[in-house]
Design a protein around this motif. Sequence first.
Motif, PDB file in Angstrom:
ATOM      1  N   ALA A 141       0.872  -1.066   0.035  1.00  0.00           N
ATOM      2  CA  ALA A 141       0.004   0.089  -0.063  1.00  0.00           C
ATOM      3  C   ALA A 141       0.854   1.165  -0.105  1.00  0.00           C
ATOM      4  CB  ALA A 141      -0.856  -0.032   1.097  1.00  0.00           C
ATOM      5  N   TRP A 142       1.971   1.024   0.587  1.00  0.00           N
ATOM      6  CA  TRP A 142       3.020   2.300   0.430  1.00  0.00           C
ATOM      7  C   TRP A 142       3.899   2.537  -0.746  1.00  0.00           C
ATOM      8  CZ3 TRP A 142       2.918   6.949   2.674  1.00  0.00           C
ATOM      9  CH2 TRP A 142       4.374   7.946   2.554  1.00  0.00           C
ATOM     10  N   ALA A 143       4.002   1.360  -1.345  1.00  0.00           N
ATOM     11  CA  ALA A 143       4.939   1.391  -2.369  1.00  0.00           C
ATOM     12  C   ALA A 143       4.274   1.837  -3.606  1.00  0.00           C
ATOM     13  CB  ALA A 143       5.777   0.112  -2.584  1.00  0.00           C
ATOM     14  N   ASP A 144       2.948   1.116  -3.818  1.00  0.00           N
ATOM     15  CA  ASP A 144       2.382   1.369  -5.041  1.00  0.00           C
ATOM     16  C   ASP A 144       0.879   1.577  -4.522  1.00  0.00           C
ATOM     17  OD1 ASP A 144       1.215   1.460  -7.443  1.00  0.00           O
ATOM     18  OD2 ASP A 144       1.818  -0.648  -8.168  1.00  0.00           O
ATOM     19  N   PRO A 145       0.480   2.809  -4.117  1.00  0.00           N
ATOM     20  CA  PRO A 145      -0.825   3.176  -3.609  1.00  0.00           C
ATOM     21  C   PRO A 145      -1.826   3.286  -4.610  1.00  0.00           C
ATOM     22  CG  PRO A 145       0.381   4.936  -3.392  1.00  0.00           C
ATOM     23  CD  PRO A 145       1.578   3.879  -3.745  1.00  0.00           C
ATOM     24  N   VAL A 146      -1.385   3.574  -5.997  1.00  0.00           N
ATOM     25  CA  VAL A 146      -2.314   3.727  -6.932  1.00  0.00           C
ATOM     26  C   VAL A 146      -2.916   2.354  -7.226  1.00  0.00           C
ATOM     27  CG1 VAL A 146      -2.489   4.311  -9.261  1.00  0.00           C
ATOM     28  CG2 VAL A 146      -1.265   5.837  -7.883  1.00  0.00           C
ATOM     29  N   ALA A 147      -2.044   1.300  -7.490  1.00  0.00           N
ATOM     30  CA  ALA A 147      -2.539   0.172  -7.805  1.00  0.00           C
ATOM     31  C   ALA A 147      -3.400  -0.594  -6.515  1.00  0.00           C
ATOM     32  CB  ALA A 147      -1.295  -0.851  -8.093  1.00  0.00           C
ATOM     33  N   ALA A 148      -2.907  -0.222  -5.356  1.00  0.00           N
ATOM     34  CA  ALA A 148      -3.582  -0.873  -4.378  1.00  0.00           C
ATOM     35  C   ALA A 148      -5.330  -0.247  -4.187  1.00  0.00           C
ATOM     36  CB  ALA A 148      -2.978  -0.653  -3.027  1.00  0.00           C
ATOM     37  N   HIS A 149      -5.398   1.029  -4.478  1.00  0.00           N
ATOM     38  CA  HIS A 149      -6.443   1.688  -4.378  1.00  0.00           C
ATOM     39  C   HIS A 149      -7.717   1.348  -5.431  1.00  0.00           C
ATOM     40  CE1 HIS A 149      -4.945   5.333  -1.904  1.00  0.00           C
ATOM     41  NE2 HIS A 149      -4.601   4.124  -1.216  1.00  0.00           N
ATOM     42  N   ARG A 150      -7.091   0.773  -6.564  1.00  0.00           N
ATOM     43  CA  ARG A 150      -7.986   0.569  -7.729  1.00  0.00           C
ATOM     44  C   ARG A 150      -9.116  -0.484  -7.192  1.00  0.00           C
ATOM     45  NH1 ARG A 150      -3.159  -0.055 -11.307  1.00  0.00           N
ATOM     46  NH2 ARG A 150      -3.006   1.907 -12.271  1.00  0.00           N
ATOM     47  N   ARG A 151      -8.833  -1.392  -5.924  1.00  0.00           N
ATOM     48  CA  ARG A 151      -9.831  -2.282  -5.606  1.00  0.00           C
ATOM     49  C   ARG A 151     -10.354  -1.825  -4.298  1.00  0.00           C
ATOM     50  NH1 ARG A 151      -7.018  -8.133  -6.711  1.00  0.00           N
ATOM     51  NH2 ARG A 151      -9.175  -8.662  -6.386  1.00  0.00           N
ATOM     52  N   VAL A 152     -10.236  -0.636  -3.851  1.00  0.00           N
ATOM     53  CA  VAL A 152     -10.859  -0.313  -2.479  1.00  0.00           C
ATOM     54  C   VAL A 152     -11.642   0.949  -2.634  1.00  0.00           C
ATOM     55  CG1 VAL A 152      -9.950   0.677  -0.189  1.00  0.00           C
ATOM     56  CG2 VAL A 152      -8.528  -0.965  -1.515  1.00  0.00           C
ATOM     57  N   ALA A 153     -12.725   0.945  -1.854  1.00  0.00           N
ATOM     58  CA  ALA A 153     -13.553   2.043  -1.611  1.00  0.00           C
ATOM     59  C   ALA A 153     -13.554   2.525  -0.141  1.00  0.00           C
ATOM     60  CB  ALA A 153     -15.047   1.830  -1.940  1.00  0.00           C
ATOM     61  N   TYR A 154     -13.283   3.594   0.247  1.00  0.00           N
ATOM     62  CA  TYR A 154     -13.196   4.235   1.536  1.00  0.00           C
ATOM     63  C   TYR A 154     -14.037   5.208   2.003  1.00  0.00           C
ATOM     64  CZ  TYR A 154     -10.837   6.774   5.370  1.00  0.00           C
ATOM     65  OH  TYR A 154     -10.347   7.572   6.419  1.00  0.00           O
ATOM     66  N   VAL A 155     -14.705   4.784   3.241  1.00  0.00           N
ATOM     67  CA  VAL A 155     -15.479   5.742   3.866  1.00  0.00           C
ATOM     68  C   VAL A 155     -14.839   6.189   5.370  1.00  0.00           C
ATOM     69  CG1 VAL A 155     -17.683   6.165   5.067  1.00  0.00           C
ATOM     70  CG2 VAL A 155     -17.693   4.714   3.218  1.00  0.00           C
ATOM     71  N   ALA A 156     -14.567   7.515   5.155  1.00  0.00           N
ATOM     72  CA  ALA A 156     -14.069   8.136   6.440  1.00  0.00           C
ATOM     73  C   ALA A 156     -15.076   8.372   7.543  1.00  0.00           C
ATOM     74  CB  ALA A 156     -13.386   9.651   6.116  1.00  0.00           C
ATOM     75  N   GLY A 157     -14.567   8.480   8.809  1.00  0.00           N
ATOM     76  CA  GLY A 157     -15.270   8.611   9.943  1.00  0.00           C
ATOM     77  C   GLY A 157     -15.865  10.167  10.037  1.00  0.00           C
ATOM     78  N   GLU A 158     -15.507  11.151   9.213  1.00  0.00           N
ATOM     79  CA  GLU A 158     -15.900  12.731   9.324  1.00  0.00           C
ATOM     80  C   GLU A 158     -15.869  12.784   7.926  1.00  0.00           C
ATOM     81  OE1 GLU A 158     -16.965  14.869  11.367  1.00  0.00           O
ATOM     82  OE2 GLU A 158     -16.603  13.480  12.921  1.00  0.00           O
ATOM     83  N   PRO A 159     -17.033  13.000   7.211  1.00  0.00           N
ATOM     84  CA  PRO A 159     -17.033  13.196   5.785  1.00  0.00           C
ATOM     85  C   PRO A 159     -16.725  14.589   5.255  1.00  0.00           C
ATOM     86  CG  PRO A 159     -19.302  13.591   6.989  1.00  0.00           C
ATOM     87  CD  PRO A 159     -18.313  13.187   8.151  1.00  0.00           C
ATOM     88  N   PHE A 160     -15.699  14.853   4.492  1.00  0.00           N
ATOM     89  CA  PHE A 160     -15.019  15.912   4.129  1.00  0.00           C
ATOM     90  C   PHE A 160     -15.327  15.836   2.278  1.00  0.00           C
ATOM     91  CE2 PHE A 160     -12.615  15.186   7.622  1.00  0.00           C
ATOM     92  CZ  PHE A 160     -12.877  16.518   8.271  1.00  0.00           C
ATOM     93  N   LEU A 161     -16.440  16.521   1.857  1.00  0.00           N
ATOM     94  CA  LEU A 161     -16.936  16.594   0.550  1.00  0.00           C
ATOM     95  C   LEU A 161     -16.973  18.032  -0.009  1.00  0.00           C
ATOM     96  CD1 LEU A 161     -19.843  14.143   1.274  1.00  0.00           C
ATOM     97  CD2 LEU A 161     -17.779  13.384  -0.027  1.00  0.00           C
ATOM     98  N   TRP A 162     -17.129  17.979  -1.212  1.00  0.00           N
ATOM     99  CA  TRP A 162     -17.120  19.561  -1.796  1.00  0.00           C
ATOM    100  C   TRP A 162     -18.459  20.119  -1.532  1.00  0.00           C
ATOM    101  CZ3 TRP A 162     -15.457  14.769  -3.845  1.00  0.00           C
ATOM    102  CH2 TRP A 162     -14.122  14.832  -3.983  1.00  0.00           C
ATOM    103  N   PRO A 163     -18.592  21.360  -0.739  1.00  0.00           N
ATOM    104  CA  PRO A 163     -19.739  21.790  -0.546  1.00  0.00           C
ATOM    105  C   PRO A 163     -20.577  22.398  -1.773  1.00  0.00           C
ATOM    106  CG  PRO A 163     -17.800  23.161   0.177  1.00  0.00           C
ATOM    107  CD  PRO A 163     -17.337  21.809  -0.153  1.00  0.00           C
ATOM    108  N   GLY A 164     -19.735  22.779  -2.748  1.00  0.00           N
ATOM    109  CA  GLY A 164     -20.566  23.505  -3.743  1.00  0.00           C
ATOM    110  C   GLY A 164     -21.114  22.423  -4.693  1.00  0.00           C
ATOM    111  N   LEU A 165     -20.757  21.320  -4.670  1.00  0.00           N
ATOM    112  CA  LEU A 165     -21.550  20.250  -5.458  1.00  0.00           C
ATOM    113  C   LEU A 165     -22.553  19.646  -4.839  1.00  0.00           C
ATOM    114  CD1 LEU A 165     -18.312  18.014  -6.577  1.00  0.00           C
ATOM    115  CD2 LEU A 165     -19.194  19.836  -7.850  1.00  0.00           C
ATOM    116  N   THR A 166     -23.714  18.991  -5.712  1.00  0.00           N
ATOM    117  CA  THR A 166     -24.732  18.215  -5.309  1.00  0.00           C
ATOM    118  C   THR A 166     -24.445  17.019  -5.202  1.00  0.00           C
ATOM    119  OG1 THR A 166     -25.610  17.819  -7.667  1.00  0.00           O
ATOM    120  CG2 THR A 166     -26.374  19.654  -6.675  1.00  0.00           C
ATOM    121  N   SER A 167     -25.406  16.440  -4.621  1.00  0.00           N
ATOM    122  CA  SER A 167     -25.022  14.849  -4.247  1.00  0.00           C
ATOM    123  C   SER A 167     -24.793  14.076  -5.585  1.00  0.00           C
ATOM    124  CB  SER A 167     -26.018  14.041  -3.281  1.00  0.00           C
ATOM    125  OG  SER A 167     -26.148  14.709  -2.313  1.00  0.00           O
ATOM    126  N   ALA A 168     -25.726  14.397  -6.560  1.00  0.00           N
ATOM    127  CA  ALA A 168     -25.480  13.685  -7.778  1.00  0.00           C
ATOM    128  C   ALA A 168     -24.234  13.947  -8.561  1.00  0.00           C
ATOM    129  CB  ALA A 168     -26.701  14.404  -8.811  1.00  0.00           C
TER     130      ALA A 168
END
Length: 312
Positions: free
Chosen positions: A78-105
């Motif tokens: 995960a440290w040496a090749d994070p891009v390849a590792a992240h291709r198969r992962v979806a992550y939900v953080a404990g605190e949601p940090f999203l783009w305030p100007g975008l809609t959910s869609a």
Amino acid sequence: MGGNAAPGGGGPPAIRLAGLGKRYGSTVALADLDLTVAPGEVYGYLGPNGAGKTTTIRLMLGLHRPTRGRAEIFGVDAWADPVAAHRRVAYVAGEPFLWPGLTSAETFAFLGRLHGGVDAAYLRTLIDRFDLDVDRKVRALSKGNRQKVQLVAALATRADLLVLDEPTSGLDPLMEMAFRESVAEARARGQAVFLSSHILSEVEALCDRVGILRDGRLVDEGGLAQLRHLHARTLEVTFDGPAPALDPVDGVEVVLREGGVLRAEVSGADAMAALVSQLGRHRVTGLTGREPSLEEIFLHHYDGVPGGPEGA
């Protein structure tokens, strides 16, 4: 303890942490963690704030560099090749940090492109299930609704591994049930789920195995049946008259003797047999036994530790 073989078929595990450690100056945040999660397994990760749960996830995702050891996602460092590792992962953080100007869609569309695609039909199902108004901007959403946006975006990717850090924070009980339904669907599809949570009933309902973290160390791990087997059972006895004083028995701790009721914690088959033999000398009118709950197992590891009960 940890690093036991997890259930699953061939190929690399979804998560493999080997001797993983992290120090921040003189502070040990994580110490020699060995942990494996198989494809299709739901793994519950328990511990109070400050135990090292979020540090584990950051190291697992290659967001922080480990001081020692190795974190792999489906065999990829995960440290040496994070891009390849992240291709198969979806992550939900404990605190949601999203783009305030975008809609959910718009958020779903952006994150879907970033990840490489989503299951469009399942996305619509999730939007309905979590009762989301996709046309409202993120800045107008409550914390609970922002959390739902994160969850829906992650689940819709159908990623091979879902890493969920306190995912139901801010959700009402109805939405918690929607979350449980979604995790059950992910497991049925063969997706692995790493669930870090404070909600013991949630972990008990969803997880195949559980790890308990204390001060950066994995202090207990196993399936729920295995963990219960390793911990004391509770036996409550009702007598025809005052509860008697029993002879001391190794593995038996009397925690209550009041009126005609005696309650004891019993560890091991030999202790149970010796206790039952003693009870046979008295007029017993009622006898009930139960295995420890996950909450009791968890609190066992934090008994007398400052912040332990609050963390639970």
